[in-house]
Design a protein around this motif. Structure first.
Motif, PDB file in Angstrom:
ATOM      1  N   GLY A  78       0.777  -1.235   0.000  1.00  0.00           N
ATOM      2  CA  GLY A  78       0.000   0.000   0.000  1.00  0.00           C
ATOM      3  C   GLY A  78       0.802   1.274   0.000  1.00  0.00           C
ATOM      4  O   GLY A  78       0.218   2.367   0.065  1.00  0.00           O
ATOM      5  N   THR A  79       2.121   1.196  -0.054  1.00  0.00           N
ATOM      6  CA  THR A  79       2.931   2.414  -0.095  1.00  0.00           C
ATOM      7  C   THR A  79       4.191   2.168  -0.915  1.00  0.00           C
ATOM      8  O   THR A  79       4.763   1.073  -0.867  1.00  0.00           O
ATOM      9  N   PRO A  80       4.650   3.178  -1.663  1.00  0.00           N
ATOM     10  CA  PRO A  80       5.915   3.052  -2.385  1.00  0.00           C
ATOM     11  C   PRO A  80       7.131   3.298  -1.477  1.00  0.00           C
ATOM     12  O   PRO A  80       8.265   3.144  -1.904  1.00  0.00           O
ATOM     13  N   MET A  81       6.869   3.700  -0.235  1.00  0.00           N
ATOM     14  CA  MET A  81       7.957   3.924   0.713  1.00  0.00           C
ATOM     15  C   MET A  81       8.698   2.612   0.976  1.00  0.00           C
ATOM     16  O   MET A  81       8.075   1.565   1.153  1.00  0.00           O
ATOM     17  N   TYR A  82      10.036   2.679   1.027  1.00  0.00           N
ATOM     18  CA  TYR A  82      10.799   1.462   1.312  1.00  0.00           C
ATOM     19  C   TYR A  82      12.087   1.701   2.091  1.00  0.00           C
ATOM     20  O   TYR A  82      12.763   0.753   2.492  1.00  0.00           O
ATOM     21  N   ILE A  83      12.458   2.947   2.357  1.00  0.00           N
ATOM     22  CA  ILE A  83      13.688   3.238   3.091  1.00  0.00           C
ATOM     23  C   ILE A  83      13.346   3.654   4.525  1.00  0.00           C
ATOM     24  O   ILE A  83      12.813   4.729   4.757  1.00  0.00           O
ATOM     25  N   THR A  84      13.628   2.776   5.464  1.00  0.00           N
ATOM     26  CA  THR A  84      13.379   3.032   6.891  1.00  0.00           C
ATOM     27  C   THR A  84      11.982   3.613   7.079  1.00  0.00           C
ATOM     28  O   THR A  84      11.810   4.780   7.409  1.00  0.00           O
ATOM     29  N   VAL A  85      11.002   2.765   6.885  1.00  0.00           N
ATOM     30  CA  VAL A  85       9.612   3.212   6.777  1.00  0.00           C
ATOM     31  C   VAL A  85       8.910   3.314   8.121  1.00  0.00           C
ATOM     32  O   VAL A  85       8.074   4.191   8.327  1.00  0.00           O
ATOM     33  N   THR A  86       9.223   2.429   9.074  1.00  0.00           N
ATOM     34  CA  THR A  86       8.491   2.403  10.341  1.00  0.00           C
ATOM     35  C   THR A  86       9.441   2.549  11.534  1.00  0.00           C
ATOM     36  O   THR A  86      10.661   2.426  11.407  1.00  0.00           O
ATOM     37  N   MET A  87       8.855   2.730  12.694  1.00  0.00           N
ATOM     38  CA  MET A  87       9.648   2.874  13.910  1.00  0.00           C
ATOM     39  C   MET A  87      10.388   1.588  14.251  1.00  0.00           C
ATOM     40  O   MET A  87      11.429   1.632  14.915  1.00  0.00           O
ATOM     41  N   ALA A  88       9.894   0.456  13.796  1.00  0.00           N
ATOM     42  CA  ALA A  88      10.600  -0.804  14.047  1.00  0.00           C
ATOM     43  C   ALA A  88      11.987  -0.770  13.421  1.00  0.00           C
ATOM     44  O   ALA A  88      12.980  -1.207  14.035  1.00  0.00           O
ATOM     45  N   GLU A  89      12.082  -0.262  12.188  1.00  0.00           N
ATOM     46  CA  GLU A  89      13.383  -0.141  11.542  1.00  0.00           C
ATOM     47  C   GLU A  89      14.254   0.897  12.252  1.00  0.00           C
ATOM     48  O   GLU A  89      15.461   0.702  12.425  1.00  0.00           O
ATOM     49  N   VAL A  90      13.647   1.997  12.653  1.00  0.00           N
ATOM     50  CA  VAL A  90      14.384   3.032  13.376  1.00  0.00           C
ATOM     51  C   VAL A  90      14.983   2.458  14.658  1.00  0.00           C
ATOM     52  O   VAL A  90      16.170   2.651  14.960  1.00  0.00           O
ATOM     53  N   ASP A  91      14.174   1.740  15.429  1.00  0.00           N
ATOM     54  CA  ASP A  91      14.654   1.147  16.684  1.00  0.00           C
ATOM     55  C   ASP A  91      15.842   0.217  16.426  1.00  0.00           C
ATOM     56  O   ASP A  91      16.831   0.225  17.173  1.00  0.00           O
ATOM     57  N   ALA A  92      15.743  -0.584  15.375  1.00  0.00           N
ATOM     58  CA  ALA A  92      16.816  -1.528  15.059  1.00  0.00           C
ATOM     59  C   ALA A  92      18.102  -0.794  14.672  1.00  0.00           C
ATOM     60  O   ALA A  92      19.204  -1.190  15.085  1.00  0.00           O
ATOM     61  N   LEU A  93      17.968   0.280  13.898  1.00  0.00           N
ATOM     62  CA  LEU A  93      19.147   1.028  13.460  1.00  0.00           C
ATOM     63  C   LEU A  93      19.801   1.770  14.623  1.00  0.00           C
ATOM     64  O   LEU A  93      21.028   1.770  14.762  1.00  0.00           O
ATOM     65  N   ILE A 120       9.296  11.972  10.987  1.00  0.00           N
ATOM     66  CA  ILE A 120      10.560  12.539  11.458  1.00  0.00           C
ATOM     67  C   ILE A 120      10.389  13.163  12.838  1.00  0.00           C
ATOM     68  O   ILE A 120      11.234  12.976  13.730  1.00  0.00           O
ATOM     69  N   ARG A 121       9.310  13.870  13.057  1.00  0.00           N
ATOM     70  CA  ARG A 121       9.051  14.447  14.381  1.00  0.00           C
ATOM     71  C   ARG A 121       8.927  13.354  15.432  1.00  0.00           C
ATOM     72  O   ARG A 121       9.418  13.498  16.564  1.00  0.00           O
ATOM     73  N   GLU A 122       8.280  12.274  15.064  1.00  0.00           N
ATOM     74  CA  GLU A 122       8.112  11.144  15.983  1.00  0.00           C
ATOM     75  C   GLU A 122       9.465  10.522  16.325  1.00  0.00           C
ATOM     76  O   GLU A 122       9.746  10.202  17.488  1.00  0.00           O
ATOM     77  N   VAL A 123      10.311  10.352  15.315  1.00  0.00           N
ATOM     78  CA  VAL A 123      11.649   9.789  15.542  1.00  0.00           C
ATOM     79  C   VAL A 123      12.476  10.712  16.424  1.00  0.00           C
ATOM     80  O   VAL A 123      13.138  10.270  17.377  1.00  0.00           O
ATOM     81  N   LYS A 124      12.440  12.012  16.131  1.00  0.00           N
ATOM     82  CA  LYS A 124      13.222  12.978  16.898  1.00  0.00           C
ATOM     83  C   LYS A 124      12.734  13.078  18.343  1.00  0.00           C
ATOM     84  O   LYS A 124      13.521  13.316  19.269  1.00  0.00           O
ATOM     85  N   ALA A 125      11.435  12.899  18.548  1.00  0.00           N
ATOM     86  CA  ALA A 125      10.907  12.924  19.915  1.00  0.00           C
ATOM     87  C   ALA A 125      11.402  11.718  20.706  1.00  0.00           C
ATOM     88  O   ALA A 125      11.705  11.817  21.907  1.00  0.00           O
ATOM     89  N   LYS A 126      11.505  10.577  20.043  1.00  0.00           N
ATOM     90  CA  LYS A 126      11.943   9.352  20.706  1.00  0.00           C
ATOM     91  C   LYS A 126      13.456   9.306  20.869  1.00  0.00           C
ATOM     92  O   LYS A 126      13.974   8.816  21.889  1.00  0.00           O
ATOM     93  N   TYR A 127      14.175   9.812  19.848  1.00  0.00           N
ATOM     94  CA  TYR A 127      15.640   9.776  19.859  1.00  0.00           C
ATOM     95  C   TYR A 127      16.187  11.179  19.558  1.00  0.00           C
ATOM     96  O   TYR A 127      16.699  11.441  18.465  1.00  0.00           O
ATOM     97  N   PRO A 128      16.082  12.093  20.513  1.00  0.00           N
ATOM     98  CA  PRO A 128      16.444  13.495  20.245  1.00  0.00           C
ATOM     99  C   PRO A 128      17.911  13.721  19.896  1.00  0.00           C
ATOM    100  O   PRO A 128      18.246  14.719  19.254  1.00  0.00           O
ATOM    101  N   ASP A 129      18.788  12.818  20.293  1.00  0.00           N
ATOM    102  CA  ASP A 129      20.216  13.007  20.016  1.00  0.00           C
ATOM    103  C   ASP A 129      20.682  12.301  18.750  1.00  0.00           C
ATOM    104  O   ASP A 129      21.868  12.350  18.406  1.00  0.00           O
ATOM    105  N   GLY A 149      12.807  18.582  11.560  1.00  0.00           N
ATOM    106  CA  GLY A 149      13.942  18.242  12.405  1.00  0.00           C
ATOM    107  C   GLY A 149      15.054  17.462  11.743  1.00  0.00           C
ATOM    108  O   GLY A 149      16.035  17.093  12.410  1.00  0.00           O
ATOM    109  N   ALA A 150      14.952  17.185  10.436  1.00  0.00           N
ATOM    110  CA  ALA A 150      16.030  16.461   9.756  1.00  0.00           C
ATOM    111  C   ALA A 150      17.309  17.292   9.782  1.00  0.00           C
ATOM    112  O   ALA A 150      17.292  18.486   9.473  1.00  0.00           O
ATOM    113  N   ASP A 151      18.408  16.654  10.142  1.00  0.00           N
ATOM    114  CA  ASP A 151      19.705  17.340  10.173  1.00  0.00           C
ATOM    115  C   ASP A 151      20.306  17.438   8.771  1.00  0.00           C
ATOM    116  O   ASP A 151      21.043  18.376   8.478  1.00  0.00           O
TER     117      ASP A 151
END
Length: 233
Positions: A78-93, A120-129, A149-151
């Motif tokens: 249902g989405t063409p997104m494929y690069i680090t799409v969900t928080m599960a991937e973020v947590d693993a990285l 991105i806001r959600e990721v930055k809130a969870k991992y601010p550093d 918040g993207a650097d």
């Protein structure tokens, strides 16, 4: 490395993308090939590595003392997104110690309906550093992701989305516009095949470069040569 050290390390330098997907000749189930690519890149002056999957990132970080931009490529229905799409991937990285976390920053929605800036806001809130890079295709996407918040914003997806179909070369004017107007640091990535293009992208204002296929994908490099030979015939 802390943030400032990473910024200094990669500034005006070459980051080499060391990736092999399952259908590619350099992929092996046990890994071990991409760390060799990363070591070769480091020996020749690369300032960083971009890598896919926790396995490859972990193996690369064990042999190369360079900042790693980490991604996880995974298709979702249902989405063409494929690069680090969900928080599960973020947590693993984050868990494997990536120096820069890269997520897709294009205009499509994620499986849960979130936009790239919302994610991105959600990721930055969870991992601010955590340093974060948004892979974008358009100026509007870059500005929205930077505001969220993207650097870094990378031109990674330009030419690979419906809005940018037909763009098959590095767009130096686009890089220059981003460098001038976008508050995030600009990483030129995609369609960089020759050293002259890399130099010109830096002259246009890119903070750093990512080059992959022209260095670490021999099948792609070979295809470029064979195509040129066919044209001569």
């Amino acid at each position: 490395m802390n943030k400032e050290q990473i910024f200094e390390q990669i500034h005006h330098g070459l980051i080499v993308s060391c990736q092999a997907l399952e259908h590619e000749p350099l992929y092996t189930p046990e890994g071990g090939v991409m760390p060799l690519m990363a070591k070769a890149a480091a020996m020749s002056g690369a300032v960083g590595i971009r890598a896919n999957t926790v396995r490859d990132i972990t193996q690369i970080k064990a042999v190369v003392d360079l900042p790693v931009i980490g991604i996880i490529k995974k298709d979702y229905p249902g989405t063409p997104m494929y690069i680090t799409v969900t928080m599960a991937e973020v947590d693993a990285l984050v868990g494997c110690g990536v120096d820069i976390l890269a997520v897709q920053g294009t205009s499509a929605l994620r499986p849960d309906g979130k936009t790239a800036p919302e994610f991105i806001r959600e990721v930055k809130a969870k991992y601010p550093d955590q340093l974060l890079m948004a892979d974008i295709a358009t100026f509007e996407e870059a500005m929205a992701c930077a505001e969220a918040g993207a650097d870094f914003v990378g031109t990674t997806m330009r030419g690979y989305t419906p809005e940018t179909t037909g763009i098959n070369d590095i767009d130096f004017d686009f890089v220059a516009k981003l460098a001038k107007e976008c508050p995030a640091k600009v990483i030129a990535e995609g369609h960089i095949h020759y050293p002259e293009q890399a130099r010109k992208a830096l002259e246009a204002g890119a903070y750093a470069l990512v080059v992959g296929g022209a260095i670490t994908r021999p099948a792609e490099i070979t295809a470029r040569f064979t195509a040129a030979i066919r044209d001569c015939k």
